[in-house]
Design a protein around this motif. Structure first.
Motif, PDB file in Angstrom:
ATOM      1  N   SER A   1      31.483 102.594  13.884  1.00 49.42           N
ATOM      2  CA  SER A   1      32.422 101.890  13.016  1.00 49.42           C
ATOM      3  C   SER A   1      32.616 100.436  13.461  1.00 49.42           C
ATOM      4  O   SER A   1      32.921 100.162  14.618  1.00 49.42           O
ATOM      5  CB  SER A   1      33.772 102.621  12.984  1.00 49.42           C
ATOM      6  OG  SER A   1      34.645 101.965  12.084  1.00 49.42           O
TER       7      SER A   1
ATOM      8  N   LYS B   1      35.968 110.349   5.889  1.00 51.48           N
ATOM      9  CA  LYS B   1      34.620 109.944   6.320  1.00 51.48           C
ATOM     10  C   LYS B   1      34.338 110.221   7.800  1.00 51.48           C
ATOM     11  O   LYS B   1      33.348 110.864   8.130  1.00 51.48           O
ATOM     12  CB  LYS B   1      34.434 108.453   6.025  1.00 51.48           C
ATOM     13  CG  LYS B   1      32.990 108.034   6.110  1.00 51.48           C
ATOM     14  CD  LYS B   1      32.761 106.744   5.373  1.00 51.48           C
ATOM     15  CE  LYS B   1      31.310 106.335   5.395  1.00 51.48           C
ATOM     16  NZ  LYS B   1      31.155 105.032   4.760  1.00 51.48           N
TER      17      LYS B   1
ATOM     18  N   THR C   1      29.804 102.597   9.425  1.00 55.96           N
ATOM     19  CA  THR C   1      30.941 102.401   8.526  1.00 55.96           C
ATOM     20  C   THR C   1      31.792 101.244   9.036  1.00 55.96           C
ATOM     21  O   THR C   1      31.428 100.593  10.020  1.00 55.96           O
ATOM     22  CB  THR C   1      31.710 103.740   8.394  1.00 55.96           C
ATOM     23  OG1 THR C   1      32.724 103.586   7.415  1.00 55.96           O
ATOM     24  CG2 THR C   1      32.312 104.222   9.705  1.00 55.96           C
ATOM     25  N   ARG C   2      32.908 100.963   8.353  1.00 52.59           N
ATOM     26  CA  ARG C   2      33.683  99.795   8.786  1.00 52.59           C
ATOM     27  C   ARG C   2      35.154  99.935   8.444  1.00 52.59           C
ATOM     28  O   ARG C   2      35.545 100.708   7.576  1.00 52.59           O
ATOM     29  CB  ARG C   2      33.155  98.536   8.111  1.00 52.59           C
ATOM     30  CG  ARG C   2      33.380  98.510   6.594  1.00 52.59           C
ATOM     31  CD  ARG C   2      32.992  97.176   6.040  1.00 52.59           C
ATOM     32  NE  ARG C   2      33.185  97.092   4.593  1.00 52.59           N
ATOM     33  CZ  ARG C   2      32.869  96.027   3.876  1.00 52.59           C
ATOM     34  NH1 ARG C   2      32.354  94.977   4.452  1.00 52.59           N
ATOM     35  NH2 ARG C   2      33.085  96.003   2.573  1.00 52.59           N
TER      36      ARG C   2
ATOM     37  N   GLY D   1      35.317 101.680   4.174  1.00 54.67           N
ATOM     38  CA  GLY D   1      34.589 102.898   4.538  1.00 54.67           C
ATOM     39  C   GLY D   1      34.647 103.992   3.489  1.00 54.67           C
ATOM     40  O   GLY D   1      33.787 104.861   3.474  1.00 54.67           O
ATOM     41  N   THR D   2      35.665 103.987   2.629  1.00 54.23           N
ATOM     42  CA  THR D   2      35.704 104.922   1.489  1.00 54.23           C
ATOM     43  C   THR D   2      36.058 104.073   0.257  1.00 54.23           C
ATOM     44  O   THR D   2      36.449 102.903   0.409  1.00 54.23           O
ATOM     45  CB  THR D   2      36.786 106.023   1.637  1.00 54.23           C
ATOM     46  OG1 THR D   2      38.073 105.432   1.420  1.00 54.23           O
ATOM     47  CG2 THR D   2      36.751 106.694   3.001  1.00 54.23           C
TER      48      THR D   2
ATOM     49  N   HIS E   1      39.956 106.586   5.710  1.00 55.18           N
ATOM     50  CA  HIS E   1      38.658 106.502   6.395  1.00 55.18           C
ATOM     51  C   HIS E   1      38.467 107.665   7.374  1.00 55.18           C
ATOM     52  O   HIS E   1      37.424 108.321   7.391  1.00 55.18           O
ATOM     53  CB  HIS E   1      38.635 105.144   7.129  1.00 55.18           C
ATOM     54  CG  HIS E   1      37.321 104.778   7.724  1.00 55.18           C
ATOM     55  ND1 HIS E   1      37.231 104.040   8.876  1.00 55.18           N
ATOM     56  CD2 HIS E   1      36.048 105.031   7.341  1.00 55.18           C
ATOM     57  CE1 HIS E   1      35.948 103.861   9.166  1.00 55.18           C
ATOM     58  NE2 HIS E   1      35.210 104.448   8.254  1.00 55.18           N
TER      59      HIS E   1
ATOM     60  N   GLU F   1      38.131 100.710   0.667  1.00 57.56           N
ATOM     61  CA  GLU F   1      37.500  99.418   0.351  1.00 57.56           C
ATOM     62  C   GLU F   1      38.396  98.609  -0.601  1.00 57.56           C
ATOM     63  O   GLU F   1      38.430  97.386  -0.545  1.00 57.56           O
ATOM     64  CB  GLU F   1      36.112  99.616  -0.275  1.00 57.56           C
ATOM     65  CG  GLU F   1      35.052 100.104   0.715  1.00 57.56           C
ATOM     66  CD  GLU F   1      34.618  99.046   1.750  1.00 57.56           C
ATOM     67  OE1 GLU F   1      34.649  97.838   1.424  1.00 57.56           O
ATOM     68  OE2 GLU F   1      34.257  99.433   2.875  1.00 57.56           O
TER      69      GLU F   1
END
Ligand code: Z5A
Length: 205
Positions: A93, A80, A36-37, A41-42, A76, A46
């Motif tokens: 991440s 997540k 994820t990042r 991430g959601t 996030h 985003e």
């Protein structure tokens, strides 16, 4: 046991390649995981990412920027990261809270105490088990990013900004040697990949 791993570093440090190497390794070892990042991430996080990275005629003030990074991070974490860790998945991440201290604190000059307050409030005791710091002098990373194409709102900052960010990351890694592992990304992509594999074999026990 589930692990929470974060990847940090300056622009063009090669996070994309490193993330692919990590993903291949975890797949080969049949370790269940998510990549994820941040920001992102959601779905909503985003959307916040787009606000943060798009160039705009209206100046995004440093304080607003910091709050948006934490708003994205809160979504996030709650939607997540925590659910994945609770299911015993590894979470990898691309950036996490260290980036706020590096970019908004050291880079923009916002007071660390304010960032610490947001961290305590919204991140709580969630802490990466391992952090991989991809390090190179900013001029090298920025040249790579420029060669890649369009620059985002943060990539157009002056070199001094990125030097402060790098310096902060290196100091933090020095203070937390158990969590951090530094990889020199002046090396070729093949050498970086080899070094990531060595580090993965060490932590994936
Ligand atoms: N940010 C923040 O300010 N505060 C926060 O709290 C958080 C983030 C979470 C978006 O993050 C921005 O948000 C980021 C920090 C800030 N600032 N900026 N600008 P991001 O992680 O999504 O974006 P980024 O750091 O800009 O990622 P990037 O530019 O995409 O870098 P990268 O993923 O590390 O680079 P790459 O795409 O893997 O590599 C770039 C090019 O260089 C590519 O063509 C590679 O093939 C080449 N490359 C990479 N490594 C090598 C080596 N070793 N040799 C030769 N060529 C290489």
């Amino acid at each position: 046991m589930a692990k929470f791993i974060t990847i940090e570093g300056g622009e063009g440090a090669g996070k994309s390649t490193v993330l692919r190497t990590i993903q291949n390794y975890l797949q080969k070892k049949k370790i269940e995981h998510i990549i994820t990042r941040e920001p992102g991430g959601t779905v909503l996080a985003e959307k916040i990412r787009s606000l943060l990275l798009e160039q705009s005629d209206e100046v995004l003030l440093p304080e607003s920027e910091l709050l948006l990074f934490f708003a994205s991070r809160h979504q996030h974490i709650q939607h997540k990261i925590k659910p994945a860790l609770e299911k015993s998945l590894w979470v990898v991440s691309d950036r996490f809270v260290d980036a706020s201290f590096a970019y908004q604190g050291a880079g923009r000059g916002l007071d660390d105490k304010r960032i610490q307050y947001l961290k305590e409030w919204l991140v709580g005791d969630l802490r990466p088990d391992h952090t991989l710091l991809l390090d190179a002098p900013p001029a090298i990373g920025l040249d790579r990013v420029k060669a890649r194409g369009n620059l985002d709102r943060i990539e157009v900052e002056q070199i001094d900004f990125f030097n402060r960010v790098r310096h902060y990351y290196l100091e933090l890694a020095d203070k937390e040697p158990t969590r951090f592992h530094i990889i020199d990304t002046r090396l070729s992509l093949e050498n970086v990949e080899e070094n990531v594999q060595v580090w993965l074999r060490r932590i994936a026990v």
